[in-house]
Design a protein around this motif. Structure first.
Motif, short mmCIF file in Angstrom:
data_model
loop_
_atom_site.label_atom_id
_atom_site.label_comp_id
_atom_site.label_asym_id
_atom_site.label_seq_id
_atom_site.Cartn_x
_atom_site.Cartn_y
_atom_site.Cartn_z
N PHE A 99 5.90 5.38 -5.90
CA PHE A 99 5.24 4.17 -6.38
C PHE A 99 3.84 4.48 -6.90
N GLU A 100 3.11 5.31 -6.18
CA GLU A 100 1.72 5.51 -6.53
C GLU A 100 1.47 6.66 -7.50
N ARG A 101 2.30 7.69 -7.44
CA ARG A 101 2.10 8.85 -8.32
C ARG A 101 3.41 9.29 -8.94
N PRO A 102 4.00 8.47 -9.79
CA PRO A 102 5.26 8.90 -10.42
C PRO A 102 5.01 10.16 -11.24
N GLU A 103 5.83 11.15 -11.06
CA GLU A 103 5.60 12.41 -11.77
C GLU A 103 6.17 12.39 -13.18
N HIS A 104 6.95 11.36 -13.47
CA HIS A 104 7.55 11.27 -14.79
C HIS A 104 7.51 9.81 -15.21
N GLU A 111 11.63 -2.85 4.76
CA GLU A 111 12.43 -2.73 3.55
C GLU A 111 11.49 -2.59 2.36
N ILE A 112 11.78 -1.63 1.50
CA ILE A 112 10.89 -1.40 0.36
C ILE A 112 11.64 -1.73 -0.92
N SER A 113 11.11 -2.67 -1.69
CA SER A 113 11.84 -3.10 -2.88
C SER A 113 11.41 -2.32 -4.12
N GLY A 114 10.40 -1.50 -4.00
CA GLY A 114 9.89 -0.80 -5.19
C GLY A 114 8.43 -1.10 -5.35
N SER A 115 8.11 -2.40 -5.48
CA SER A 115 6.70 -2.77 -5.59
C SER A 115 6.19 -3.43 -4.33
N GLU A 116 7.13 -3.86 -3.46
CA GLU A 116 6.72 -4.57 -2.25
C GLU A 116 7.40 -3.98 -1.04
N THR A 117 6.77 -4.24 0.11
CA THR A 117 7.38 -3.84 1.38
C THR A 117 7.62 -5.10 2.19
N PHE A 118 8.84 -5.25 2.70
CA PHE A 118 9.17 -6.38 3.56
C PHE A 118 9.30 -5.86 4.98
N VAL A 119 8.33 -6.23 5.81
CA VAL A 119 8.32 -5.71 7.18
C VAL A 119 8.95 -6.76 8.10
N HIS A 120 10.05 -6.39 8.74
CA HIS A 120 10.67 -7.28 9.72
C HIS A 120 10.00 -7.03 11.05
N SER A 129 12.40 -13.26 14.74
CA SER A 129 12.22 -12.20 13.76
C SER A 129 11.44 -12.74 12.58
N TRP A 130 10.29 -12.16 12.29
CA TRP A 130 9.48 -12.60 11.16
C TRP A 130 9.62 -11.56 10.05
N VAL A 131 9.50 -12.02 8.81
CA VAL A 131 9.45 -11.07 7.71
C VAL A 131 8.10 -11.22 7.02
N VAL A 132 7.40 -10.10 6.90
CA VAL A 132 6.09 -10.09 6.27
C VAL A 132 6.19 -9.31 4.97
N GLN A 133 5.73 -9.92 3.87
CA GLN A 133 5.79 -9.23 2.58
C GLN A 133 4.44 -8.62 2.27
N GLN A 134 4.44 -7.34 1.94
CA GLN A 134 3.19 -6.67 1.58
C GLN A 134 3.31 -6.11 0.18
N ALA A 135 2.23 -6.18 -0.58
CA ALA A 135 2.24 -5.55 -1.90
C ALA A 135 2.19 -4.04 -1.72
N GLY A 136 2.84 -3.32 -2.62
CA GLY A 136 2.81 -1.86 -2.55
C GLY A 136 3.83 -1.31 -1.56
N VAL A 137 3.83 0.00 -1.44
CA VAL A 137 4.81 0.67 -0.60
C VAL A 137 4.13 1.17 0.67
#
Lengths: 361, 360, 289
Positions: free
Chosen positions: A229-234, B301-310, B317-325
């Motif tokens: 996510f933070e440092r894509p190499e490509h 759970e990591i969707s790519g741009s966000e992290t969903f922490v159970h 059970s709570w789900v917390v959404q965080q920006a980033g990985v």
């Protein structure tokens, strides 16, 4: 359990590959450590299934070797390699009970009955299958069947690696996270080498400690979810990971700096040294999350036209035009949005430079 | 043209598929049908297209019962989840088929097919057969066939569900601009709250054959009329916890004390169901008003741009959404921070009692 | 998903209904009519109730034919089903040889049934037939027109040669439908060849084998053309199966009443046994048998 190594591996389905395009897998060398959770991620047709079949032993690579704990297994069958696999569609032996299914690989190998019972009970409990051990496998739901498939790999103490081929495809969406969690717990408890193939970033990043991103037969990056996510190499990794993916802006190297859409920005000297005097297309990559929007110009900011704003609840997605390039910007809830012209700041900490698609800094 | 559903219902073999749905859809509007599988989205679309008859109520096109209009003159087009094309026709012939049925001239057919194909970026593939296309291209072809006849009612039933997420992203954006440029009534069914928000327009929230709420998509998202709408129109589902209000304080679960500030100030004492979206919880403290709740990580759970922490806290059970990985170990102790300004309060009957004030 | 509701679909079904009515329902009604009446000539009929049924059920020659028929069908199933499955298992799964094997297998199925009888008459003739002559040269004294055992052997051979390919083709289709993942999983689990057959192939073939068993049972129970051409029901009554006996009554003796009652009983037996087979096969392998 094993350390899995690809040495100069390549594969072509053609008898006499001439050019690069003839290879379904281009030459690759990398190592997966013993006991790690890995994912192979890429769009359909990227070669991940070919690579999986080579690791499992269903396909023999046309070039290079596969090593398990340093031992060359390239010519061995799946059974001889001691791997286990969970397939896309659940494979269970319909006429057997759940317990018989779980014990099947052990009984085939002549393990003593008492030991089989103990292992089946242990794995059944771990996978929450205990209440249904004596039921026939045929009538179970898809997620339970996938657990059985996984269990047949877990019962064996000699398994080198467990491979997963898009195992959640047929699972109900609201049950997926429970299975993902179960996989994590299984990994933590048994510490087997796990290899998970998928086209879904969510599954790969959630499951794996390290992810291999593949595209067009090439391994583009082997990294942690955070690194991807933070440092894509490509540039492809930047595009493929994250929704929406990374923004790319063409730029030109100048004396001691970088010109993006005609605006000059200073560059870190060490980076400048790497960029200067090189040929090839330079691009700056930045994720929509990291672009800052300002109402007034600041030094080094770029003026862009706000074209569209979509309110997506948690955040707003802004489409802005910088010269002829479209940029996506994620704006957190509560932050003010300038109308018309906005001034973009690309924080150097999150800006990446790519030359011909490859990360340079 | 306008489409009006007047208290329609459909019962099949004693089972209620749709119950008492009334809607009025205007030309040029985009209407999202949002609901989980089997909530009645497809049934509703089939009634709109006049493919099925309602067992109660009427479907009216321009004030005329749709079943009194012959099929050929209904001006309806539909796109399905499966990529449905004529396998033995080329892309060109596939797109041209509805026009040829209308008996248009060769030049006119040619012009419109090329124009529509260009809009969907398949103008380079006109000579191919569907089997030679990727999934995304096949669905583009199916969408082009639906668009080309310029039907005044365009129905899309989860058209992107079988595509990879990157293709989904691209097509979603293209579809939006295509719809915006048309005067048709567009109805778009989806199971995903995020997709409903991206498409925008109006939303009809469905559950088990009932229409729960109808309104501007973003308004419904911010002011869900009931706990059921809130749960269905959040991804992940809105975190819900039973609680009560007395002595000027809200108690969530057994012992989470939240001061009655902001929109919660006027809440009379009683039992409530409190809700908060994953994106409004955080692991790090943000404001001085945040209430901290200790818990253990069940999964990140990591969707790519966000992290969903159970996160697990005393049976909930709570789900917390965080920006980033971000990565967490299973069982890792964390503190969830609840901002009282972000809490929804629903009555015991499930109806909304208080919603956060809109900010930003 | 249900489809558009209108009544036009019935128009499309009418031709089929008409064909079925003329080919099945009306003849069946006629047979029922015959079975409860004594018919002397046009317009001269007498209601006889269950008399014909009682007569037929008491007929010892019919009992013999019935047991003969069960023996024959039983042998057919016992030989053709396992043999067909074995052939299917041995067939190639891919490559150019697949189509070749399929064509060779399908050949016996393409030949008209009475021609089959004729082929086998010639094939087994002691004087000029390849098989009959060869066996006789070995000094075994083979003659299907004289020895009941030889007649049965010949009939069974013909039947197996004719119909095992059908079983094999059905079983092959069942095998081909099993996803590769099952075989890969079995390989990974270290399953033996027998375990793969017992736990994967056999359970997955249950559907097609049910069809094969039903088809072969019904067909062999109704067998007529082949024994009629080959042995004519002889020697003696050794190969007089139900259908041959029925024709003897109906055409040979022109006893239409008893023949009609016989037909109905015959029909009910086939129906009953097919139903029993179906029920048993449905439940086997689901843990309810």
């Amino acid at each position: 359990m094993a350390r899995v190594e690809m040495a100069e591996l390549a594969h072509s389905y053609r008898p006499r590959p001439a050019s690069d395009a003839d290879y379904a897998l281009k030459k690759m060398t990398f190592v997966w450590e013993d006991g790690g959770a890995y994912a192979l991620l890429g769009p359909s047709g990227c070669g991940k299934s070919t690579l999986l079949n080579i690791i499992s032993g269903l396909l023999r690579p046309s070039e290079g070797r596969v090593l398990f704990d340093g031992r060359d297994v390239t010519a061995l069958s799946p059974a001889e390699r001691n791997i286990a696999q969970v397939f896309q569609f659940p494979v269970v032996y319909d006429t057997m009970t759940v317990a018989e299914n779980l014990g099947f690989p052990l009984r085939n190998r002549g393990v003593a009955e008492a030991e089989v019972r103990a292992r089946v009970a242990e794995v059944g409990e771990m996978l929450e299958l205990t209440p249904m051990l004596d039921r026939r496998a045929a009538g179970l739901t898809a997620d339970q069947k996938q657990k059985i498939s996984l269990g047949r790999g877990l019962v064996r103490s000699d398994v080198a690696a467990i491979l997963f081929d898009e195992p959640l495809t047929v699972i109900d969406p609201h049950l997926k996270w429970l299975l993902r969690r179960k996989l994590k717990q299984v990994h933590e408890r048994f510490r087997r080498t796990l290899i998970y193939v998928t086209h879904d970033q969510n599954e790969a990043l959630t499951f794996a400690d390290k992810v291999v991103v593949m595209h067009d037969g090439r391994v583009l990056q082997l990294g942690t979810p955070q690194e991807l996510f933070e440092r894509p190499e490509h540039r492809f990794v930047g595009y493929f990971i994250g929704s929406p993916g990374m923004n790319f802006l063409p730029c030109v190297a100048t004396d001691g700096g970088l010109a993006i859409a005609g605006v000059e920005t200073p560059l870190d000297p060490s980076l400048a040294a790497r960029v200067n005097g090189s040929n090839g297309t330079l691009e700056l990559g930045i994720r929509p999350e990291f672009i800052e929007l300002h109402e007034t110009p600041t030094p080094g900011s770029l003026a862009a036209q706000v074209e569209r704003v979509e309110d997506l609840g948690n955040f707003r997605l802004v489409t802005a035009r910088l010269a002829s390039h479209e940029l996506k910007i994620k704006l957190p809830e509560g932050q003010a949005l300038p109308a018309g012209t906005a001034h973009l700041v690309l924080p150097p900490a999150w800006a990446r430079l790519y030359r011909d698609g490859r990360l340079v800094g | 043209m306008s489409l009006r559903l007047d208290r329609v219902g459909r019962t099949v073999a004693g089972e209620i598929w749709l119950e008492d749905v009334s809607l009025q859809l205007a030309p040029g509007s985009l209407n999202v049908l949002l609901g989980p599988t089997l909530s009645g989205k497809t049934s509703l679309m089939r009634l709109m297209a006049g493919l099925d008859r309602p067992t109660r109520g009427k479907v009216l096109l321009d004030d005329q019962d749709i079943h009194e209009i012959p099929l050929q003159r209904r001006s309806v087009a539909m796109v399905y989840q499966q990529f449905i094309n004529y396998p033995s026709f080329t892309v060109f012939d596939n797109i041209a088929s509805p026009l040829r049925r209308q008996g248009l001239g060769r030049a006119e057919v040619d012009r419109r097919v090329r124009e529509t194909a260009a809009m969907l970026h398949i103008d380079g593939l006109l000579d191919r057969l569907p089997a030679e296309l990727s999934g995304g291209q096949q669905q583009r072809c199916a969408i082009a066939r639906a668009l080309v006849k310029q039907a005044r009612l365009l129905l899309l039933d989860e058209p992107l569900v079988n595509l990879d997420y990157k293709l989904r992203e691209e097509l979603r954006e293209e579809l939006q601009s295509l719809f915006a440029a048309r005067d048709a009534i567009v109805v778009y069914a989806t199971t995903e709250p995020a997709e409903a928000l991206i498409m925008g327009g109006d939303v009809v929230v469905l559950s088990e054959g009932r229409m729960l709420q109808h309104g501007r998509t973003i308004d419904v998202y911010r002011h869900p009329a009931s706990a059921e709408v809130a749960r269905n129109f959040s991804d992940p589902p809105m975190n819900m916890i039973d609680g009560r209000v007395d002595d000027g304080v809200a108690v969530l679960g057994a012992a989470i004390h939240v001061p009655l500030t902001h929109h919660l100030r006027g809440l009379p004492p009683g039992r409530y169901q409190f809700g908060v979206r994953a994106g409004h919880l955080s692991i790090e403290r943000r404001t001085g008003h945040d209430v901290a709740v200790p818990g253990e990580v069940e999964l990140a759970e990591i969707s790519g741009s966000e992290t969903f922490v159970h996160v697990h806290h005393s049976g909930v059970s709570w789900v917390v959404q965080q920006a980033g990985v971000h990565t967490y170990a299973l069982g890792e102790p964390v503190r969830i921070h609840i901002d009282p300004a972000r809490l929804y309060a629903f009555g015991e009957d499930g109806a909304l009692r208080a919603a956060p004030e809109r900010s930003g | 998903m249900d489809k558009t509701e209108n009544n036009r679909a019935w128009l499309l079904v009418i031709p089929v209904l008409l064909v079925v009515a003329f080919s099945a329902i009306i003849p069946l009604m006629t047979v029922v009519n015959f079975s409860v009446q004594d018919i002397f000539g046009p317009g001269e009929r007498v209601w006889v109730g269950t008399e014909w049924f009682e007569e037929v059920l008491a007929d010892t020659r019919l009992h013999d034919a019935l047991w003969r028929q069960f023996l024959f069908s039983g042998l057919v199933l016992l030989i053709e089903i396992p043999l067909g499955v074995m052939i299917a298992l041995a067939m190639p799964r891919e490559g150019w040889s697949v189509s070749l094997v399929l064509v060779v297998l399908a050949l016996p199925l393409l030949i008209p049934w009475n021609v089959i009888g004729t082929i086998w008459i010639i094939f087994t003739r002691p004087d000029i037939g390849l098989m009959g002559n060869t066996i006789n040269r070995l000094g075994l004294g083979f003659d299907h027109t004289a020895s009941p055992l030889d007649a049965w052997v010949t009939l069974m051979l013909m039947e197996v040669w004719h119909w095992t390919p059908l079983v094999a083709l059905l079983a092959y289709a069942g095998l081909k439908a099993i996803p590769d993942a099952y075989f890969q999983a079995a390989q990974i689990d270290g399953a033996s060849r027998w375990a793969v057959f017992r736990y994967i192939q056999l359970p997955k073939m249950r559907g097609v084998l049910t069809i094969a068993i039903l088809l072969r049972f019904m067909d062999s129970f109704l067998i007529y053309a082949e024994p009629f051409v080959l042995t004519g029901g002889g020697p003696g009554n050794a190969t007089t199966f139900l259908s041959i006996y029925l024709v003897k009554i109906a055409v040979g003796q022109f006893d239409l009443g008893p023949a009609a009652a016989f037909s109905i009983i015959y029909f009910l037996i086939v129906l009953l046994f097919s139903w029993i087979f179906y029920q048993v096969l449905q439940n086997v392998g689901r843990g309810r048998a």
